[in-house]
Design a protein around this motif. Sequence first.
Motif, PDB file in Angstrom:
ATOM      1  N   VAL A   1      -4.998 -11.209 -15.121  1.00  0.00           N
ATOM      2  CA  VAL A   1      -4.813  -9.829 -14.679  1.00  0.00           C
ATOM      3  C   VAL A   1      -4.030  -9.013 -15.713  1.00  0.00           C
TER       4      VAL A   1
ATOM      5  N   ASP B   1      -3.933  -9.442  -8.395  1.00  0.00           N
ATOM      6  CA  ASP B   1      -4.941  -8.603  -9.044  1.00  0.00           C
ATOM      7  C   ASP B   1      -4.569  -7.129  -9.088  1.00  0.00           C
ATOM      8  N   GLY B   2      -3.682  -6.696  -8.215  1.00  0.00           N
ATOM      9  CA  GLY B   2      -3.291  -5.296  -8.178  1.00  0.00           C
ATOM     10  C   GLY B   2      -2.578  -4.811  -9.426  1.00  0.00           C
TER      11      GLY B   2
ATOM     12  N   LEU C   1      -2.111  -0.675  -7.962  1.00  0.00           N
ATOM     13  CA  LEU C   1      -3.272  -0.446  -8.838  1.00  0.00           C
ATOM     14  C   LEU C   1      -3.081   0.743  -9.778  1.00  0.00           C
ATOM     15  N   ASN C   2      -2.198   1.682  -9.436  1.00  0.00           N
ATOM     16  CA  ASN C   2      -1.946   2.834 -10.306  1.00  0.00           C
ATOM     17  C   ASN C   2      -0.759   2.631 -11.233  1.00  0.00           C
TER      18      ASN C   2
ATOM     19  N   ASP D   1      -2.155  -5.067  -4.272  1.00  0.00           N
ATOM     20  CA  ASP D   1      -3.153  -4.007  -4.399  1.00  0.00           C
ATOM     21  C   ASP D   1      -2.545  -2.618  -4.372  1.00  0.00           C
TER      22      ASP D   1
ATOM     23  N   SER E   1       1.130   3.022  -3.485  1.00  0.00           N
ATOM     24  CA  SER E   1      -0.155   3.151  -4.191  1.00  0.00           C
ATOM     25  C   SER E   1      -0.200   4.302  -5.190  1.00  0.00           C
TER      26      SER E   1
ATOM     27  N   ASN F   1      -0.790  -9.564  -1.338  1.00  0.00           N
ATOM     28  CA  ASN F   1      -1.376  -9.146  -2.608  1.00  0.00           C
ATOM     29  C   ASN F   1      -0.577  -7.970  -3.156  1.00  0.00           C
TER      30      ASN F   1
ATOM     31  N   GLU G   1       0.810  -1.219   0.000  1.00  0.00           N
ATOM     32  CA  GLU G   1       0.000   0.000   0.000  1.00  0.00           C
ATOM     33  C   GLU G   1       0.845   1.271   0.000  1.00  0.00           C
TER      34      GLU G   1
ATOM     35  N   LYS H   1       1.201   1.731 -14.322  1.00  0.00           N
ATOM     36  CA  LYS H   1       0.834   1.602 -15.737  1.00  0.00           C
ATOM     37  C   LYS H   1       1.957   0.999 -16.587  1.00  0.00           C
TER      38      LYS H   1
ATOM     39  N   THR I   1      -3.757  -5.094 -12.441  1.00  0.00           N
ATOM     40  CA  THR I   1      -4.782  -5.090 -13.483  1.00  0.00           C
ATOM     41  C   THR I   1      -4.724  -3.880 -14.410  1.00  0.00           C
ATOM     42  N   ASN I   2      -4.129  -2.772 -13.965  1.00  0.00           N
ATOM     43  CA  ASN I   2      -4.060  -1.567 -14.796  1.00  0.00           C
ATOM     44  C   ASN I   2      -2.735  -1.417 -15.532  1.00  0.00           C
TER      45      ASN I   2
END
Length: 366
Positions: free
Chosen positions: A166, A142-143, A122-123, A119, A99, A117, A96, A125, A145-146
Amino acid sequence: MKIKNLLNLLLCLILLNCSTDDNNSEPTENIFNGDIVVSSQAEVDLLETYTKITGDLKIETLLSSTDIINLSVFSDLTEIGGDFILENNSGVLSTESFSKVQLVGGSLELGNNGIKNLDGFLNLKSIGSNLIIRNNALENIDGLTNLISIGGDFNIKQSQISSIEVFNNVTSTLKGWIWLEMEKLESLNGLPKIGLTTESIVISQTKIQSLEPFSDLQNINGILEINNNDNLVSLNGFQNITSIQGKLSIRGNDTLQNLDKINNLSILNGELDIFGNINLEDINGLSKLNSIGGYGYVSYNDSLTNLDGLSNVVSAGGRFEIEGNAILKDFCGLNSLFNNGGTIFDIRINAYNPTQQNFTDGNCSI
């Protein structure tokens, strides 16, 4: 008096509004020029809060683990210009603190951490070079995914992860090493696009049944290893591969019956290693090979009956061992290689074990 009180109230409101604006504003940009390397919580606690690091960020130790548990100092970080390595941190349970990170210019390497995880990413790219995830406590990935771009190797060694879907949003083409060692992986759905050429491929200890995502691939600059994939029934997906510059290894794939879908392979500049595929009946898919650049090993394939797939091979770069194939009685596929000379054969513990004299006399099978 009333006017004075009114002015004081107005002044308080203005000050309160300014204070609120400051609290909601983005952090002031603070760039660290160079690399940050830390291996203890004490070293982490000495750091300032940065928004960008131009070089590498390495949070790691060569020992079994760091004592690091808190990485909140990186909570404003948005960009890492070089590599981001998080390795051997059993006390780091979360990502985290990262993030806000959107870009890693070099490689992202996550190894032997306590993280459950991803997560915190998530930001994220873009990864400019390699993505390497291995031996963490991860329950899912899954984090990521982007993520839309990976510039180098794609390497995941995680026993608890069953899917790579993912990565469906990745639009870049993989051109580096592709290494998947994932005991619960059932499908290659989500694997980023593979181009005409890649560096090396290792698919090991998975539950996949198909290799379809590799169907555009023609050339491998390094090795191809397909090992211990018990549910793999076919090499479908490899039908357009024409050259492998390193080793070809097909080992321990219990349901694989033939090599038919690698039937356009004509150049193998490294070793040939076919070992322990208990249901492999023939190797006819290798029929376009006319040379093997290194050693040859065909061993302990319990259902193999002949070597006809090697009938066009006239040279090998080293010793050729054929051992422990329980029902193998037909060696006539080696006639061209034998007649051309220069290869030392080691043939033993098969159903038939022809000698040099047997080949000379034309007794290549029984």
